[in-house]
Motif scaffolding. Structure first.
Motif, PDB file in Angstrom:
ATOM      1  N   ALA A  56     -43.075  -1.046  16.494  1.00 19.49           N
ATOM      2  CA  ALA A  56     -44.268  -1.240  17.323  1.00 19.49           C
ATOM      3  C   ALA A  56     -44.240  -0.325  18.545  1.00 19.49           C
ATOM      4  N   ASP A  57     -45.427   0.082  18.960  1.00 22.71           N
ATOM      5  CA  ASP A  57     -45.538   0.820  20.222  1.00 22.71           C
ATOM      6  C   ASP A  57     -45.245  -0.155  21.356  1.00 22.71           C
ATOM      7  N   GLY A  58     -44.574   0.306  22.354  1.00 26.91           N
ATOM      8  CA  GLY A  58     -44.271  -0.562  23.484  1.00 26.91           C
ATOM      9  C   GLY A  58     -43.119  -1.491  23.178  1.00 26.91           C
ATOM     10  N   GLY A  78     -38.913  -6.632  26.631  1.00 23.87           N
ATOM     11  CA  GLY A  78     -37.774  -5.718  26.701  1.00 23.87           C
ATOM     12  C   GLY A  78     -37.186  -5.317  25.364  1.00 23.87           C
ATOM     13  N   HIS A  79     -37.763  -5.783  24.267  1.00 26.47           N
ATOM     14  CA  HIS A  79     -37.257  -5.459  22.936  1.00 26.47           C
ATOM     15  C   HIS A  79     -38.191  -4.499  22.216  1.00 26.47           C
ATOM     16  N   HIS A  80     -37.621  -3.563  21.465  1.00 26.71           N
ATOM     17  CA  HIS A  80     -38.366  -2.827  20.450  1.00 26.71           C
ATOM     18  C   HIS A  80     -38.259  -3.663  19.180  1.00 26.71           C
ATOM     19  N   TYR A  81     -39.254  -3.578  18.296  1.00 25.84           N
ATOM     20  CA  TYR A  81     -39.215  -4.437  17.108  1.00 25.84           C
ATOM     21  C   TYR A  81     -40.051  -3.862  15.976  1.00 25.84           C
ATOM     22  N   PHE A  82     -39.742  -4.350  14.769  1.00 26.34           N
ATOM     23  CA  PHE A  82     -40.563  -4.123  13.581  1.00 26.34           C
ATOM     24  C   PHE A  82     -40.511  -5.389  12.749  1.00 26.34           C
ATOM     25  N   SER A  83     -41.349  -5.456  11.723  1.00 29.18           N
ATOM     26  CA  SER A  83     -41.456  -6.676  10.923  1.00 29.18           C
ATOM     27  C   SER A  83     -41.459  -6.364   9.432  1.00 29.18           C
TER      28      SER A  83
END
Length: 143
Positions: free
Chosen positions: A111-113, A117-122
């Motif tokens: 995800a952008d942003g 405080g976490h970067h993430y994907f699903s």
């Protein structure tokens, strides 16, 4: 070192699944530690020793058990669980994401942003349960 560990850890996370064996393969393929399979149940282990209990959905013996739910993203309504990788940087998350693609998984883009405080994907598991993978924010102490 023992006294530097947190006082408690999440013991068990319950999910009811359509196919225990398929879900066991799916989650161990993500890098969770295989613990064992039993009639109507499979167990995988997360960092910190938490066990994810995968129960057969249509088994009458588990009718009284409720699915655990700890998702936090309202924009991904299928989210049932969020997992944190060991790495802190977006690049660590991208390496893990690419390793899943290499194994045949279909994760979303990172995800952008950030979210808290976490970067993430699903991605979705075989039952359509949403899983989000986040970068870690734990400190240098063992967890």
């Amino acid at each position: 070192m023992e006294n530097r560990l947190p006082a408690a850890a999440l013991g068990h996370f319950v999910m009811k699944v359509a196919n225990v064996e398929a879900s066991y393969e799916f989650y161990t393929g993500l890098g969770l530690r295989p613990f064992g399979t039993f009639p109507g149940l499979a167990v995988v282990e997360l960092r910190g020793g938490t066990h994810m209990l995968l129960f057969q959905k249509d088994d009458d013996r588990v009718a009284t058990l409720l699915n655990s739910h700890n998702g936090q993203r309202p924009d991904f309504s299928a989210e049932k669980i969020d997992l944190m990788i060991a790495g802190h940087a977006k690049a660590d998350l991208e390496r893990y994401r690419v390793s899943l693609i290499d194994k045949g998984y279909s994760p979303s883009s990172i995800a952008d942003g950030e979210l808290y405080g976490h970067h993430y994907f699903s991605l979705l598991d075989p039952d359509g349960n949403g899983i989000s993978f986040y970068t870690s924010h734990s400190g240098d102490e063992p967890v």
